[in-house]
Scaffold this active site. Structure first.
Site, PDB file in Angstrom:
ATOM      1  N   HIS A   1     -10.989  -2.352  11.391  1.00 47.86           N
ATOM      2  CA  HIS A   1      -9.886  -3.177  10.900  1.00 47.86           C
ATOM      3  C   HIS A   1      -9.657  -4.303  11.913  1.00 47.86           C
ATOM      4  O   HIS A   1      -8.671  -4.280  12.651  1.00 47.86           O
ATOM      5  CB  HIS A   1      -8.648  -2.284  10.773  1.00 47.86           C
ATOM      6  CG  HIS A   1      -7.511  -2.903  10.031  1.00 47.86           C
ATOM      7  ND1 HIS A   1      -6.209  -2.501  10.189  1.00 47.86           N
ATOM      8  CD2 HIS A   1      -7.476  -3.885   9.118  1.00 47.86           C
ATOM      9  CE1 HIS A   1      -5.423  -3.201   9.394  1.00 47.86           C
ATOM     10  NE2 HIS A   1      -6.167  -4.051   8.733  1.00 47.86           N
TER      11      HIS A   1
ATOM     12  N   ARG B   1       0.846  -1.197   0.000  1.00 45.89           N
ATOM     13  CA  ARG B   1       0.000   0.000   0.000  1.00 45.89           C
ATOM     14  C   ARG B   1       0.879   1.244   0.000  1.00 45.89           C
ATOM     15  O   ARG B   1       1.977   1.251   0.545  1.00 45.89           O
ATOM     16  CB  ARG B   1      -0.903   0.027   1.237  1.00 45.89           C
ATOM     17  CG  ARG B   1      -2.142  -0.834   1.110  1.00 45.89           C
ATOM     18  CD  ARG B   1      -3.050  -0.684   2.305  1.00 45.89           C
ATOM     19  NE  ARG B   1      -2.438  -1.204   3.504  1.00 45.89           N
ATOM     20  CZ  ARG B   1      -1.856  -0.481   4.448  1.00 45.89           C
ATOM     21  NH1 ARG B   1      -1.843   0.845   4.359  1.00 45.89           N
ATOM     22  NH2 ARG B   1      -1.301  -1.043   5.493  1.00 45.89           N
TER      23      ARG B   1
ATOM     24  N   CYS C   1       0.545  -7.635  11.632  1.00 42.81           N
ATOM     25  CA  CYS C   1       0.851  -7.796  13.061  1.00 42.81           C
ATOM     26  C   CYS C   1       0.175  -9.035  13.634  1.00 42.81           C
ATOM     27  O   CYS C   1       0.022  -9.170  14.847  1.00 42.81           O
ATOM     28  CB  CYS C   1       0.431  -6.563  13.849  1.00 42.81           C
ATOM     29  SG  CYS C   1       1.476  -5.137  13.550  1.00 42.81           S
TER      30      CYS C   1
ATOM     31  N   ASP D   1      -9.635  -9.782   8.888  1.00 45.14           N
ATOM     32  CA  ASP D   1      -9.136  -8.423   8.612  1.00 45.14           C
ATOM     33  C   ASP D   1     -10.127  -7.295   8.884  1.00 45.14           C
ATOM     34  O   ASP D   1      -9.730  -6.229   9.310  1.00 45.14           O
ATOM     35  CB  ASP D   1      -8.674  -8.347   7.150  1.00 45.14           C
ATOM     36  CG  ASP D   1      -7.767  -7.152   6.871  1.00 45.14           C
ATOM     37  OD1 ASP D   1      -6.921  -6.832   7.723  1.00 45.14           O
ATOM     38  OD2 ASP D   1      -7.923  -6.523   5.811  1.00 45.14           O
TER      39      ASP D   1
ATOM     40  N   ARG E   1       2.011 -12.233  -0.632  1.00 48.88           N
ATOM     41  CA  ARG E   1       0.697 -12.600  -0.090  1.00 48.88           C
ATOM     42  C   ARG E   1       0.102 -13.828  -0.761  1.00 48.88           C
ATOM     43  O   ARG E   1       0.428 -14.145  -1.900  1.00 48.88           O
ATOM     44  CB  ARG E   1      -0.270 -11.428  -0.314  1.00 48.88           C
ATOM     45  CG  ARG E   1       0.163 -10.117   0.333  1.00 48.88           C
ATOM     46  CD  ARG E   1      -0.543  -9.897   1.627  1.00 48.88           C
ATOM     47  NE  ARG E   1      -0.059  -8.713   2.336  1.00 48.88           N
ATOM     48  CZ  ARG E   1      -0.680  -8.224   3.412  1.00 48.88           C
ATOM     49  NH1 ARG E   1      -1.787  -8.771   3.856  1.00 48.88           N
ATOM     50  NH2 ARG E   1      -0.185  -7.174   4.044  1.00 48.88           N
TER      51      ARG E   1
ATOM     52  N   TYR F   1      -1.617  -3.839  -7.059  1.00 48.55           N
ATOM     53  CA  TYR F   1      -1.360  -4.768  -5.949  1.00 48.55           C
ATOM     54  C   TYR F   1      -2.214  -4.490  -4.716  1.00 48.55           C
ATOM     55  O   TYR F   1      -2.390  -3.337  -4.307  1.00 48.55           O
ATOM     56  CB  TYR F   1       0.114  -4.701  -5.553  1.00 48.55           C
ATOM     57  CG  TYR F   1       0.543  -5.837  -4.639  1.00 48.55           C
ATOM     58  CD1 TYR F   1       0.417  -7.153  -5.052  1.00 48.55           C
ATOM     59  CD2 TYR F   1       1.060  -5.592  -3.380  1.00 48.55           C
ATOM     60  CE1 TYR F   1       0.794  -8.206  -4.224  1.00 48.55           C
ATOM     61  CE2 TYR F   1       1.457  -6.629  -2.542  1.00 48.55           C
ATOM     62  CZ  TYR F   1       1.315  -7.940  -2.981  1.00 48.55           C
ATOM     63  OH  TYR F   1       1.703  -8.982  -2.157  1.00 48.55           O
TER      64      TYR F   1
END
Ligand code: SAT
Ligand code: MN
Length: 589
Positions: A227, A70, A251, A276, A369, A198
């Site tokens: 989130h 990002r 994390c 998420d 990912r 992406y």
């Protein structure tokens, strides 16, 4: 084809006139369509089939080397006023930004196919789900969106002739980092993303819609878009309780969301509802219910293994897309941490030959990912598709902190909990471009994702707490505390179950805690340490609240609060002063 929804058709026509694609493909979301897309990419070399025996239906892909995470500095909230976006966001006036973007989008799909992707965030049958569209010129994005969302005819059907849908426009452009913009128009529920292919920059249902646009919509409509992972914990007696937890990107949300309880916890089961994002609202029974708007996982590959997160690996065993990992000579994906020893040779994420001896960097990009269907998770909750969602008993905040934050503490009440979440901080990771390992404030793990001013956001949180006397209890955890040598002192992963058990017991009023200036920590013996090697000194360190460290933390908090003007609720400053008083009481006693 077109849809029967005139508002959709009109917008698609306008976009086509602007971007002038060679052809337009309306996505129906079928398997046949997905297979054809994949074949197209395999034929042109942008995707590579993995060993289909070991990894059935799995494909490998590489993004551009300058497009791997990002990009927060190119991400904008274009609300009517700068104040509405707040100091926590980059802002530009909608008309100015649209002008610039229209320039970039003009003719950008020439020679390309324009895919029109209807998608639904949340279970199709849920009144809380929201329909959006992503128009994109990327077949890779289209394939990923089919895994990440409920996509195609089912979403169109759900929308009917309503005009309540999010309009997302995306083009990879030339993948030029200087011409890369991820822009949100919260008032008109629009997203325009240019120049990246992406992750969260390009899969617009995820961060752009389900967090940035949805957070603004949620404030208007009285719900919450957060989130957060959603996890169910079933006791040996068969009772399942749910928690939602907010940690910054990379994390450990995916790890916690599908944790495997340790041996000592025979009979306990963990159920993954989401890894998420959580959309939450109060139901008539006064409880806060959460749905997962997504249908897939976009998980960090490095560090994922049979030992750390077997369930994630098993989720991605079939029908998944691996991006920017390394590729072994026998066509298997590989990344740092997957196996104890690296392969003797492989191709790295850049496409170059890689061996452990000659390596000048990791074989897999740190933000590589897997995109995997959530239903394939061995512990996918049967409630994943439930239209009502699941009742949340506890909200957990956290981040990566080598020092200062103890393993776990409980906030004194909702208002204090909102302050604890607002002051959460974490060391930065590879999920966004920029330096890694710096401590930054990341309120509710929403720093990159809140679609409006943080002062207003905290006010909204405070308001949500007043809506019910059954609001969840709020906790803060830190799995990442280190000793003076920089070694982690808590084993983490499945062992986090021990902390979750304490949290559930606190919710049920079943265990004791000790008050400290920052909140309540477990009494000695309250955390079950059967079967792990943690001595009393280590436990003391894990749970310790060092007044000196918290004094300097307090200074950081004050600095943060000061950035915000009048929108910062008075309650936040009250909480700051209360913490200050509690801290000075212990340092003078
Ligand atoms: O935003 S992404 O979906 O690319 C990943 C993340 O930061 O959580
Ligand atoms: Mn995330």
């Amino acid at each position: 084809m077109t849809s029967t929804n005139q508002a959709v058709n009109k917008w698609v026509d306008e976009v086509a006139a602007l971007t002038t694609p060679d052809s337009i493909h309306w996505c129906d979301g079928s398997q046949g369509e997905y297979d054809a897309l994949v074949k197209l990419m395999v034929d042109d070399g942008t995707m590579v089939p993995l060993d289909q025996e070991k990894w059935p239906g799995c494909y490998y892909s590489r993004s551009a080397q300058n497009d791997v995470a990002r990009v927060e500095h190119c991400t904008f909230i274009c609300s009517e006023t700068k104040e509405a976006a707040g100091p926590n966001n980059n802002w530009e006036a909608p008309a100015v930004m649209k002008d610039k973007l229209n320039g970039l989008f003009t003719g950008c799909m020439k020679g390309r196919t324009m895919y029109v992707i209807p998608y639904c965030m949340g279970p199709i049958g849920s009144p809380y789900s929201k329909v959006g569209f992503e128009i994109t010129d990327s077949p890779y994005v289209t394939a990923n969106m089919r895994i990440m969302t409920r996509m195609g005819d089912q979403a169109l059907e759900k929308l009917g002739d309503s005009t309540d849908f999010v309009r997302g426009l995306h083009s990879t452009g030339e993948l030029d980092p200087d011409r890369r913009f991820i822009c949100h128009f919260p008032e008109t529920r629009e997203i325009m993303s240019f120049g990246s292919g992406y992750g969260g920059n390009a899969l617009l249902g995820k961060k752009c819609h389900a967090l940035r646009i949805a957070s603004a919509q949620a404030k208007d409509e009285g719900w919450m878009a957060e989130h957060m992972l959603i996890l169910g914990l079933e006791s040996p007696e068969g009772e399942t309780r749910y928690v939602a937890a907010a940690f910054p990107s990379a994390c450990g949300k995916t790890n916690l969301a599908m944790l495997i309880p340790p041996e000592t916890y025979k009979g306990w089961k963990a159920w993954c509802v989401g890894d998420d994002i959580a959309w939450m609202r109060y139901a008539d029974d006064g409880k806060l219910y959460a749905i997962n708007p997504e249908a897939g996982f976009f998980g960090v590959a490095p560090g994922t293994s049979d030992k750390t997160n077997k369930n994630a690996l098993d989720s991605a065993r079939s029908n998944s897309i691996f991006t920017n990992v390394a590729l072994t000579p026998d066509m298997q994906p590989w990344w740092e941490g997957l196996t104890k020893d690296p392969p003797a040779e492989c191709t790295d994420w850049k496409g170059n030959p890689w061996t452990p001896e000659t390596a000048d960097g990791p074989a897999a990009h740190p933000n590589s990912r897997f995109t995997a269907p959530a239903k394939q998770c061995p512990v996918a909750s049967p409630m994943m598709d439930d239209p009502r969602g699941v009742p949340i008993d506890a909200i957990i905040f956290g981040g990566r902190r080598a020092k200062t934050a103890p393993l776990v503490f409980e906030a004194y009440d909702w208002e204090h909990g909102v302050y604890v979440g607002a002051m959460a901080a974490s060391e930065t990771t590879a999920a966004a471009t920029g330096a890694v390992g710096l401590v930054r404030r990341d309120p509710m793990a929403m720093k990159p994702f809140c679609g409006y001013d943080f002062g207003d956001y905290f006010a909204h949180w405070l308001k949500m707490g007043k809506k019910s006397d059954q609001a969840p209890k709020i906790f803060h955890v830190n799995w990442f505390r280190q000793d003076d040598e920089g070694k982690f002192i808590w084993p983490g992963f499945g062992e986090n179950m021990r902390v979750l058990e304490w949290i559930l017991k606190r919710c049920a009023g079943d265990t004791d805690a000790i008050d400290t200036p920052i909140g309540s920590v477990p009494s000695p013996g309250a955390i079950n340490l059967d079967g792990i090697d943690i001595d009393a000194i280590t436990l003391e360190r894990l749970l310790g609240v060092d007044p000196e460290a918290w004094q300097s933390e307090l200074e950081g908090q004050e600095e943060f609060l000061k950035q915000f003007g009048e929108t910062m609720p008075k309650e936040m400053w009250d909480q700051f002063h209360k913490l200050q008083e509690r801290l000075s009481a212990v340092s003078t006693s």
